[in-house]
Enzyme design. Structure first.
Site, PDB file in Angstrom:
ATOM      1  N   LYS A 164     -35.545 -27.972 -19.435  1.00  0.00           N
ATOM      2  CA  LYS A 164     -35.025 -29.303 -19.123  1.00  0.00           C
ATOM      3  C   LYS A 164     -33.555 -29.430 -19.504  1.00  0.00           C
ATOM      4  O   LYS A 164     -33.152 -29.050 -20.595  1.00  0.00           O
ATOM      5  CB  LYS A 164     -35.838 -30.349 -19.888  1.00  0.00           C
ATOM      6  N   GLY A 169     -32.493 -26.886 -27.052  1.00  0.00           N
ATOM      7  CA  GLY A 169     -32.561 -25.444 -26.801  1.00  0.00           C
ATOM      8  C   GLY A 169     -31.933 -25.053 -25.475  1.00  0.00           C
ATOM      9  O   GLY A 169     -31.234 -24.050 -25.378  1.00  0.00           O
ATOM     10  N   CYS A 170     -32.164 -25.859 -24.461  1.00  0.00           N
ATOM     11  CA  CYS A 170     -31.623 -25.560 -23.132  1.00  0.00           C
ATOM     12  C   CYS A 170     -30.109 -25.718 -23.109  1.00  0.00           C
ATOM     13  O   CYS A 170     -29.402 -24.941 -22.465  1.00  0.00           O
ATOM     14  CB  CYS A 170     -32.274 -26.454 -22.079  1.00  0.00           C
ATOM     15  N   THR A 171     -29.611 -26.714 -23.823  1.00  0.00           N
ATOM     16  CA  THR A 171     -28.164 -26.910 -23.918  1.00  0.00           C
ATOM     17  C   THR A 171     -27.525 -25.741 -24.653  1.00  0.00           C
ATOM     18  O   THR A 171     -26.502 -25.199 -24.205  1.00  0.00           O
ATOM     19  CB  THR A 171     -27.846 -28.242 -24.624  1.00  0.00           C
ATOM     20  N   ALA A 199     -27.509 -22.634 -22.367  1.00  0.00           N
ATOM     21  CA  ALA A 199     -26.491 -22.759 -21.323  1.00  0.00           C
ATOM     22  C   ALA A 199     -25.090 -22.575 -21.900  1.00  0.00           C
ATOM     23  O   ALA A 199     -24.245 -21.904 -21.295  1.00  0.00           O
ATOM     24  CB  ALA A 199     -26.614 -24.119 -20.642  1.00  0.00           C
TER      25      ALA A 199
END
Length: 185
Positions: free
Chosen positions: A73, A78-80, A83
């Protein structure tokens, strides 16, 4: 409503959520399906992108190395972090003549906001129905799982990463990319 009543109910909800999550995780992982086979053609895809280029397909990367990474998401911690690490290492990927593409079930509008917010210079693809995530064994019900794949210039899947630590993942991918590219020369 008393503070004690509120806290007791909040605790009960949290415990229930943890127990429910513990039962859902194995089932959700089973939904991910079978991972594609190494040294075989990567599953094809065509998905809309945040870049305004319409749709992006695996065939657009013919003749190039590709890191295709799936994540749950936009805007989550974690995704930020994952990325940001890919963006930080983007010059190293470019030295390897390698493109990076992210995939999640978020919309192209969400991806556009996420890229703008984080200064991402690589495309994010909107797999809103999870079909591509499923083809890569990376679907968890309503989210993509945190998996990554290295695809060679001929469209052959060369590496799979399923136990991804967002902090160290980009480094791990670069190390494997070095190994794979050295083996091809």
């Amino acid at each position: 409503m008393s503070r004690r009543y509120f806290l007791t109910n909040l605790l009960a909800v949290c415990v229930s959520a943890i127990l429910l999550w513990g039962n859902l995780v194995p089932a959700a992982q089973a939904m991910g399906g079978k991972l594609p086979t190494i040294n075989q053609p990567a599953p094809t895809f065509t998905l809309p992108t945040n870049t305004g280029a319409g749709k992006v397909a695996l065939s657009d990367y013919a003749g190039k190395w590709l890191v295709l990474y799936f994540y749950p998401k936009d805007f989550t911690s974690g995704c930020t972090l994952e990325a940001r690490k890919f963006q930080q290492d983007l010059p190293k990927y470019q030295q390897h003549q390698t493109e990076i593409v992210g995939v999640s079930a978020d919309s192209i509008d969400s991806h556009a906001e996420f890229c703008d917010s984080e200064g991402l210079k690589f495309p994010l693809l909107a797999d809103t129905d999870g079909q591509v995530s499923k083809a890569y064994g990376s679907w968890m019900g309503i989210y993509s799982m945190r998996h990554s794949f290295i695809i060679d210039p001929q469209g052959i899947l060369r590496a799979t990463f399923t136990d991804v630590n967002p902090i160290a993942h980009s480094r791990e991918v670069l190390t494997e990319l070095d190994r794979l590219q050295a083996a091809k020369t």
